[in-house]
Motif scaffolding. Structure first.
Motif, short mmCIF file in Angstrom:
data_model
loop_
_atom_site.label_atom_id
_atom_site.label_comp_id
_atom_site.label_asym_id
_atom_site.label_seq_id
_atom_site.Cartn_x
_atom_site.Cartn_y
_atom_site.Cartn_z
N LEU A 187 -54.67 38.33 46.69
CA LEU A 187 -55.97 37.86 47.57
C LEU A 187 -56.80 39.03 47.54
N PHE A 188 -56.62 40.29 47.12
CA PHE A 188 -57.47 41.41 47.31
C PHE A 188 -58.75 41.26 47.47
N PRO A 189 -59.60 40.57 46.29
CA PRO A 189 -60.86 40.33 46.58
C PRO A 189 -61.37 39.38 47.72
N VAL A 190 -60.61 38.72 48.10
CA VAL A 190 -60.90 37.89 49.43
C VAL A 190 -60.80 38.63 50.79
N TRP A 191 -59.77 39.55 50.69
CA TRP A 191 -59.62 40.41 51.67
C TRP A 191 -60.97 41.43 52.04
N ALA A 192 -61.34 41.84 50.67
CA ALA A 192 -62.56 42.74 50.71
C ALA A 192 -63.73 42.24 50.99
N ILE A 193 -64.14 40.80 50.60
CA ILE A 193 -64.95 40.33 51.14
C ILE A 193 -65.43 39.85 52.70
#
Length: 317
Positions: A10-16
């Motif tokens: 979920l890296f992209p989700v956390w970043a956003i």
């Protein structure tokens, strides 16, 4: 460690999510600007902990694709950054940030994306390692060459800073891995989560520092970052195929060239230039993980015809 693996996906989700929170409540993050260099050191140390002598041998086993990939890394991306900045008429501050992103090494996230895309992980790691070591000299020199006529680029200071931020932590990690490799292997997902948390926090800090400018600069920088990333992905793949490499190797090159060590670009911009110059790196950190994940999913469903071939067969012209 399935829990950490689920978190890492979920890296992209956390970043956003953290970027959105930082834009909404910048005061929660701005006081932590002094931690950016330390956080980058944590990321590089975590990378070093996962490297063994076998990874270094990968450069020797496949020198041609590694060499081609590194050359593409330090030509396609910095030149694309300069072109996109000129095309969109970005300010000198943002242009510096774009060039810094383009002139850095491949990002460690590229290794994970390559694995998800059924690419050559060993080749990806070798390219990341080689470009990271070369970036100590290449990043400040390329930055000076491309934007040095517009702004003063402290080449010597950047050289020393990159050596401290990159070489030192990676070397320490590699040494520890040599003695505790078996134990480290068991906690690699947790190390990836630690590195992910560090880059997400860096993103939040930079977004917070630029919160007042996001309404005017944000959309333009997002367009610039997306274009830059697309040129890197397409250029890496096209060049790989044009030079006779297999689809699987070309895919690995595309990911490696298109995904940058934007955390380093952020740290350098914040240390030697301005908070605004760090904005392209922060937004690139978000976007290249999103685009990389989407591309990995697409390629995962469309295996390369030569997936079963060996590294040596794959890398022949």
């Amino acid at each position: 460690m399935p829990v950490f693996e689920r978190i890492n996906r979920l890296f992209p989700v956390w970043a956003i999510l953290f970027a959105a929170v930082a834009a909404w409540q910048p005061a929660w993050f701005t006081d932590f600007a002094f931690l950016i260099k330390l956080l980058l050191g944590v990321i590089m140390f975590a990378m070093g902990l996962t490297l063994s002598r076998h990874d270094f041998m990968g450069v020797i086993r496949a020198p041609l694709p590694v060499g081609v990939g590194v050359v593409l890394q330090f030509t396609v991306m910095p030149l694309a950054a300069l072109f996109v900045s000129w095309f969109l008429q970005l300010s000198p501050e943002l242009t510096i940030g774009m060039v810094l992103v383009g002139a850095t090494a491949g990002g460690t996230a590229s290794n994970v994306i390559t694995w998800l895309a059924n690419g050559h992980v060993a080749l990806s790691v070798s390219m990341t390692l080689t470009s990271t070591l070369i970036s100590v000299a290449a990043t400040p020199l390329l930055t000076a060459l491309l934007v040095g006529q517009t702004v003063d680029v402290p080449v010597a200071g950047m050289f020393l800073s990159i050596a401290q931020l990159v070489i030192g932590p990676i070397a320490a990690g590699v040494i520890i891995h040599h003695f505790l490799g078996r134990q480290i292997k068991q906690v690699e997902p947790a190390l990836a989560t630690l590195a992910m948390a560090a880059i997400v926090f860096i993103i939040a800090i930079v977004v917070a520092l630029n919160a007042g400018k996001l309404s005017t600069l944000g959309p333009l920088v997002i367009v610039a970052v997306v274009l830059h990333n697309m040129i890197g992905l397409a250029g890496g793949y096209a060049a790989g195929r044009a030079l006779g490499f297999s689809k699987r190797v070309a895919r690995t090159m595309a990911i490696e060239v298109g995904m940058q060590n934007s955390g380093l670009a952020v740290a350098l911009a914040n240390q030697f230039f301005t908070a605004t110059s760090a904005l392209p790196g922060a937004l690139f950190s978000i976007w290249h993980n999103v685009s990389g994940s989407l591309l990995a999913g697409y390629w995962k469903r469309r295996p390369a015809e030569d997936d079963g071939r060996s590294m040596q067969a794959d890398t022949s012209a």
